[in-house]
Design an enzyme around this catalytic site. Structure first.
Site, mmCIF file in Angstrom:
data_model
loop_
_atom_site.group_PDB
_atom_site.id
_atom_site.type_symbol
_atom_site.label_atom_id
_atom_site.label_comp_id
_atom_site.label_asym_id
_atom_site.label_seq_id
_atom_site.Cartn_x
_atom_site.Cartn_y
_atom_site.Cartn_z
ATOM 1 N N ARG A 134 0.315 7.778 -5.949
ATOM 2 C CA ARG A 134 -0.751 8.404 -5.840
ATOM 3 C C ARG A 134 -1.741 7.476 -4.721
ATOM 4 O O ARG A 134 -2.664 8.230 -4.185
ATOM 5 C CB ARG A 134 -1.654 8.400 -7.015
ATOM 6 C CG ARG A 134 -1.809 6.991 -7.670
ATOM 7 C CD ARG A 134 -2.770 6.966 -9.168
ATOM 8 N NE ARG A 134 -2.751 5.598 -9.470
ATOM 9 C CZ ARG A 134 -1.640 4.734 -9.982
ATOM 10 N NH1 ARG A 134 -0.753 5.540 -10.298
ATOM 11 N NH2 ARG A 134 -1.959 3.480 -10.294
ATOM 12 N N ASN A 135 -1.438 6.428 -4.168
ATOM 13 C CA ASN A 135 -2.272 5.511 -3.371
ATOM 14 C C ASN A 135 -1.452 5.701 -2.215
ATOM 15 O O ASN A 135 -1.792 4.515 -1.315
ATOM 16 C CB ASN A 135 -2.412 4.088 -3.955
ATOM 17 C CG ASN A 135 -3.439 4.078 -4.928
ATOM 18 O OD1 ASN A 135 -4.458 5.140 -4.921
ATOM 19 N ND2 ASN A 135 -3.731 3.125 -6.115
ATOM 20 N N ASP A 148 -5.320 2.624 0.402
ATOM 21 C CA ASP A 148 -6.109 1.773 -0.932
ATOM 22 C C ASP A 148 -5.800 0.453 -1.150
ATOM 23 O O ASP A 148 -6.090 -0.059 -2.319
ATOM 24 C CB ASP A 148 -6.104 2.758 -2.209
ATOM 25 C CG ASP A 148 -6.892 3.846 -2.144
ATOM 26 O OD1 ASP A 148 -7.968 4.043 -1.245
ATOM 27 O OD2 ASP A 148 -6.367 4.904 -2.583
HETATM 28 P P1 ADP Z 1 -9.974 6.971 -4.215
HETATM 29 O O1 ADP Z 1 -9.659 5.845 -3.700
HETATM 30 O O2 ADP Z 1 -11.722 7.143 -4.521
HETATM 31 O O3 ADP Z 1 -9.495 7.176 -5.840
HETATM 32 P P2 ADP Z 1 -8.386 9.045 -3.019
HETATM 33 O O4 ADP Z 1 -7.750 8.208 -2.014
HETATM 34 O O5 ADP Z 1 -7.612 9.068 -4.266
HETATM 35 O O6 ADP Z 1 -9.483 8.438 -3.642
HETATM 36 O O7 ADP Z 1 -8.615 9.924 -2.499
HETATM 37 C C1 ADP Z 1 -8.962 11.446 -3.286
HETATM 38 C C2 ADP Z 1 -8.169 12.588 -2.326
HETATM 39 O O8 ADP Z 1 -8.544 12.607 -1.144
HETATM 40 C C3 ADP Z 1 -6.652 12.120 -2.110
HETATM 41 O O9 ADP Z 1 -5.996 12.716 -3.338
HETATM 42 C C4 ADP Z 1 -6.135 13.214 -1.134
HETATM 43 O O10 ADP Z 1 -6.190 14.420 -1.322
HETATM 44 C C5 ADP Z 1 -7.706 12.852 -0.105
HETATM 45 N N1 ADP Z 1 -7.629 11.878 0.894
HETATM 46 C C6 ADP Z 1 -7.899 10.589 0.852
HETATM 47 N N2 ADP Z 1 -8.057 9.981 1.845
HETATM 48 C C7 ADP Z 1 -7.544 10.673 2.824
HETATM 49 C C8 ADP Z 1 -7.255 10.548 4.000
HETATM 50 N N3 ADP Z 1 -7.093 9.346 4.601
HETATM 51 N N4 ADP Z 1 -6.695 11.692 4.949
HETATM 52 C C9 ADP Z 1 -6.448 12.682 4.096
HETATM 53 N N5 ADP Z 1 -6.984 12.978 2.772
HETATM 54 C C10 ADP Z 1 -7.151 12.036 2.096
#
Ligand code: ADP
Length: 266
Positions: A134-135, A148
């Site tokens: 997921r990351n 992340d």
């Molecule tokens: P958080 O770190 O706040 O938990 P996420 O990294 O899980 O957030 O991001 C949430 C969603 O946004 C991801 O599931 C993805 O679909 C989208 N997302 C996040 N970062 C990117 C990126 N760099 N490019 C495209 N989509 C992204």
């Protein structure tokens, strides 16, 4: 004074919503002729001041298998983080959506990509702390990058940060992390083994029907996740090596990269 990691909001155009996560909303954006993902940090979710310091460190981490942090926009409160745009979203969703359609070569390639990014973090003495499918994010052509990294240190929700609590990623955590919060590159290696298992199970959740407490109990009894049907014996051996009880018995990412690349004939 203008810092180099400070993004001028006038240079940024915001677009559609990409998703939302732990820290808040993520929007598509355009900045200096390139597509970016803008994370709008929710105020109550993150220790802002600590993060601003760390953003300098994170911006210096630069590798083709890491999702690049381009800059921060602190003129907005809560602040915005600008990341490299990844067209295919997060790895776990990507795997689930393509169930039955990914070749074993593609899966191996994904593991090689992640091990490359992680070998770079390891050599930079930077611990990810929350490596999981997921990351990771997916670019074009099934290319996977690590995202992340280090971010859990700035999460203010203690449900997430204490190993005793419900949101802690116990199912990806090494025994020494669960017991004493002892994070290291070798605890990242444990998580990488679980990530390989997720890839070869096409995005299934590990220990699907078991509680965190049950998982801890079975780990203590020496039990491990089972060999995925789609994984070869050599791939499975690498996973098991990642799950050695003692951190020092696990391989480094440099070694994992070497082993995976030779399986892939790279
Ligand atoms: P958080 O770190 O706040 O938990 P996420 O990294 O899980 O957030 O991001 C949430 C969603 O946004 C991801 O599931 C993805 O679909 C989208 N997302 C996040 N970062 C990117 C990126 N760099 N490019 C495209 N989509 C992204």
């Amino acid at each position: 004074s203008k810092d180099q990691w400070e993004v001028n909001p006038e240079e940024l155009t915001l677009g559609r919503e990409l998703g939302s996560g732990q820290f808040g909303l993520v929007l598509e954006g355009r900045w200096r002729e390139r597509k970016v993902a803008v994370k709008m940090i929710r105020e109550e979710c993150m220790s802002d001041e600590d993060f601003k310091e760390e953003a300098r460190v994170m911006m210096r981490l630069s590798h083709c298998k890491l999702v690049q942090l381009y800059g921060v926009c602190t003129q907005h409160s809560p602040m915005w983080l600008l990341f490299e745009f990844m067209e295919n979203g997060c790895l776990s969703d990507y795997l689930r959506a393509r169930k039955g359609r990914l070749s074993q070569d593609t899966m191996l390639g994904m593991c090689v990509d992640v091990s490359e990014g992680m070998a770079y973090l390891e050599s930079s003495n930077f611990i990810h702390r929350d490596l999981a499918a997921r990351n990771c994010l997916v670019a074009k052509n099934n290319e996977v990058k690590v995202s992340d990294f280090g971010m859990t240190r700035f999460v203010l929700d203690d449900q997430y940060t204490s190993s005793q609590c419900s949101k802690f990623p116990v199912k990806w955590s090494a025994p020494e992390v669960i017991r004493y919060c002892k994070f290291s590159s070798k605890s990242d290696v444990w998580s990488f083994g679980v990530l390989m298992w997720e890839v070869y199970n096409e995005g299934r959740l590990p220990y699907e029907n078991r509680s965190n407490a049950e998982v801890v109990e079975s780990l203590n009894a020496g039990l491990r996740l089972l060999k995925p049907r789609l994984a070869s014996d050599s791939v499975h051996l690498l996973m098991e090596w990642c799950w050695k009880e003692k951190p020092e018995d696990r391989p480094s990412f440099a070694l994992l990269l070497h082993e995976l690349a030779s399986l892939a004939n790279l």
